[in-house]
Design a protein around this motif. Structure first.
Motif, mmCIF file in Angstrom:
data_model
loop_
_atom_site.group_PDB
_atom_site.id
_atom_site.type_symbol
_atom_site.label_atom_id
_atom_site.label_comp_id
_atom_site.label_asym_id
_atom_site.label_seq_id
_atom_site.Cartn_x
_atom_site.Cartn_y
_atom_site.Cartn_z
ATOM 1 N N GLY A 221 0.912 -1.208 -0.078
ATOM 2 C CA GLY A 221 0.099 -0.455 -0.066
ATOM 3 C C GLY A 221 0.710 1.352 -0.194
ATOM 4 O O GLY A 221 0.628 1.573 -0.688
ATOM 5 N N ASP B 238 -11.567 5.424 6.696
ATOM 6 C CA ASP B 238 -12.035 4.758 5.494
ATOM 7 C C ASP B 238 -12.544 3.783 5.814
ATOM 8 O O ASP B 238 -12.091 2.824 6.543
ATOM 9 C CB ASP B 238 -11.139 4.531 4.295
ATOM 10 C CG ASP B 238 -10.453 5.753 4.170
ATOM 11 O OD1 ASP B 238 -10.674 6.773 4.606
ATOM 12 O OD2 ASP B 238 -9.867 5.541 3.020
ATOM 13 N N THR C 89 -12.941 0.083 4.322
ATOM 14 C CA THR C 89 -12.616 -0.846 2.482
ATOM 15 C C THR C 89 -13.576 -1.550 2.597
ATOM 16 O O THR C 89 -12.934 -2.865 2.051
ATOM 17 C CB THR C 89 -10.824 -1.651 3.200
ATOM 18 O OG1 THR C 89 -10.542 -2.256 4.390
ATOM 19 C CG2 THR C 89 -9.871 -0.340 3.340
ATOM 20 N N ARG D 44 -4.880 0.229 2.424
ATOM 21 C CA ARG D 44 -4.706 1.605 2.573
ATOM 22 C C ARG D 44 -4.061 2.148 3.773
ATOM 23 O O ARG D 44 -3.622 3.151 4.301
ATOM 24 C CB ARG D 44 -6.634 1.167 2.988
ATOM 25 C CG ARG D 44 -6.869 2.706 3.485
ATOM 26 C CD ARG D 44 -6.828 3.551 2.246
ATOM 27 N NE ARG D 44 -7.497 3.298 0.682
ATOM 28 C CZ ARG D 44 -8.920 3.543 0.525
ATOM 29 N NH1 ARG D 44 -9.716 3.799 1.612
ATOM 30 N NH2 ARG D 44 -9.694 2.743 -0.406
ATOM 31 N N ARG E 147 -0.633 3.431 2.441
ATOM 32 C CA ARG E 147 -0.753 4.029 1.300
ATOM 33 C C ARG E 147 -1.242 5.429 2.107
ATOM 34 O O ARG E 147 -0.486 6.077 1.772
ATOM 35 C CB ARG E 147 -2.008 3.927 0.293
ATOM 36 C CG ARG E 147 -2.262 5.258 -0.504
ATOM 37 C CD ARG E 147 -3.128 4.995 -1.731
ATOM 38 N NE ARG E 147 -3.292 6.552 -1.835
ATOM 39 C CZ ARG E 147 -3.536 5.485 -3.344
ATOM 40 N NH1 ARG E 147 -3.976 4.909 -4.528
ATOM 41 N NH2 ARG E 147 -4.003 7.247 -3.869
ATOM 42 N N ARG E 148 -1.864 5.990 3.332
ATOM 43 C CA ARG E 148 -2.347 6.653 4.262
ATOM 44 C C ARG E 148 -1.205 7.365 4.456
ATOM 45 O O ARG E 148 -0.687 8.226 4.896
ATOM 46 C CB ARG E 148 -3.438 6.025 4.999
ATOM 47 C CG ARG E 148 -4.157 7.329 5.740
ATOM 48 C CD ARG E 148 -4.956 8.741 4.506
ATOM 49 N NE ARG E 148 -5.188 7.959 4.302
ATOM 50 C CZ ARG E 148 -7.213 7.747 4.650
ATOM 51 N NH1 ARG E 148 -7.173 7.987 5.850
ATOM 52 N NH2 ARG E 148 -8.150 7.661 3.476
ATOM 53 N N TYR F 254 -9.790 7.427 -4.569
ATOM 54 C CA TYR F 254 -10.106 6.134 -4.332
ATOM 55 C C TYR F 254 -11.489 6.692 -3.638
ATOM 56 O O TYR F 254 -11.121 6.939 -2.340
ATOM 57 C CB TYR F 254 -8.745 5.432 -3.414
ATOM 58 C CG TYR F 254 -8.818 6.129 -2.037
ATOM 59 C CD1 TYR F 254 -9.103 6.265 -0.918
ATOM 60 C CD2 TYR F 254 -7.036 6.394 -2.654
ATOM 61 C CE1 TYR F 254 -8.206 6.534 -0.342
ATOM 62 C CE2 TYR F 254 -6.445 6.949 -0.854
ATOM 63 C CZ TYR F 254 -7.194 7.191 -0.100
ATOM 64 O OH TYR F 254 -5.869 7.460 0.728
ATOM 65 N N ARG G 43 -13.466 5.844 0.212
ATOM 66 C CA ARG G 43 -13.379 5.831 1.106
ATOM 67 C C ARG G 43 -14.906 5.646 2.285
ATOM 68 O O ARG G 43 -14.165 5.266 3.060
ATOM 69 C CB ARG G 43 -13.059 7.326 2.067
ATOM 70 C CG ARG G 43 -11.923 7.941 1.386
ATOM 71 C CD ARG G 43 -11.247 8.979 1.412
ATOM 72 N NE ARG G 43 -10.866 9.244 2.648
ATOM 73 C CZ ARG G 43 -11.093 10.228 3.494
ATOM 74 N NH1 ARG G 43 -11.598 11.018 3.054
ATOM 75 N NH2 ARG G 43 -10.998 10.245 4.791
#
Length: 186
Positions: free
Chosen positions: A25, A124, A126, A153, A156-157, A179, A181
């Protein structure tokens, strides 16, 4: 280049699998350099290097594994306060749901906070009924798409926040991403 460390301890391989997905991610963000290391591989130099860290531990008796706690306890005292303002997050796996994964994430976040890291959660969803407010959590190994997506996620965050706060890349802010959320709230 955003420097992300995914640091983990794993007993059965489940937390290691989560770590791999968290690292994947983080690599989704442009210019993110990611190191994926177990506590047996990582050194203080890796903490010096990273701007953001995702820390993962299995849930043992409702909290962080003794091996992960010992790794942090063994950090040299002169490193205290040298990580102020860096960004951190947590993830954990247990044998079953309700095994203490969120408590483990909160403990990992507290460890990071004691070292000066700024910690965050993710609002978020998922997948249906699957979020990671305190960190990514799992029962066993991530198998379902929503579980894999949760780990990714989180990574990535982390890379997004590092890009924003360390490198001024406002286009990487989570609210500017396309993307989904909250689609699973419908």
């Amino acid at each position: 280049m955003s420097k992300i460390l995914v640091l983990y301890h794993s007993n059965s391989g489940n937390t290691a699998k989560m770590a791999t997905e968290v690292a994947a991610g983080a690599q989704e963000v442009l210019d993110a350099e990611v190191r994926l290391l177990s506590i047996d591989q990582a050194t203080t130099a890796d903490l010096d290097w990273c701007e953001g860290i995702a820390v993962g531990s299995p849930t043992n008796y409702g909290t962080v594994s003794w091996q992960m706690k010992q790794w942090w306890d063994n950090q040299p005292l002169e490193n205290w306060g040298q990580r102020d303002g860096r960004i951190g997050c947590a993830f954990s796996s247990a044998a079953s749901w309700g095994g203490g994964q969120e408590l483990t994430c909160m403990t990992l976040n507290a460890i990071l906070m004691n070292y000066g890291y700024l910690v965050f959660g993710v609002t978020d969803l998922t997948g249906p009924q699957h979020t990671l407010h305190y960190g990514a959590i799992q029962a066993g190994s991530p198998r379902q798409e929503k579980e894999i997506a949760g780990c990714r996620r989180l990574g990535r965050r982390l890379a997004e926040w590092v890009a924003v706060y360390f490198h001024g890349r406002q286009e990487q802010h989570p609210l500017r991403q396309d993307y989904a959320r909250f689609e699973h709230l419908k």
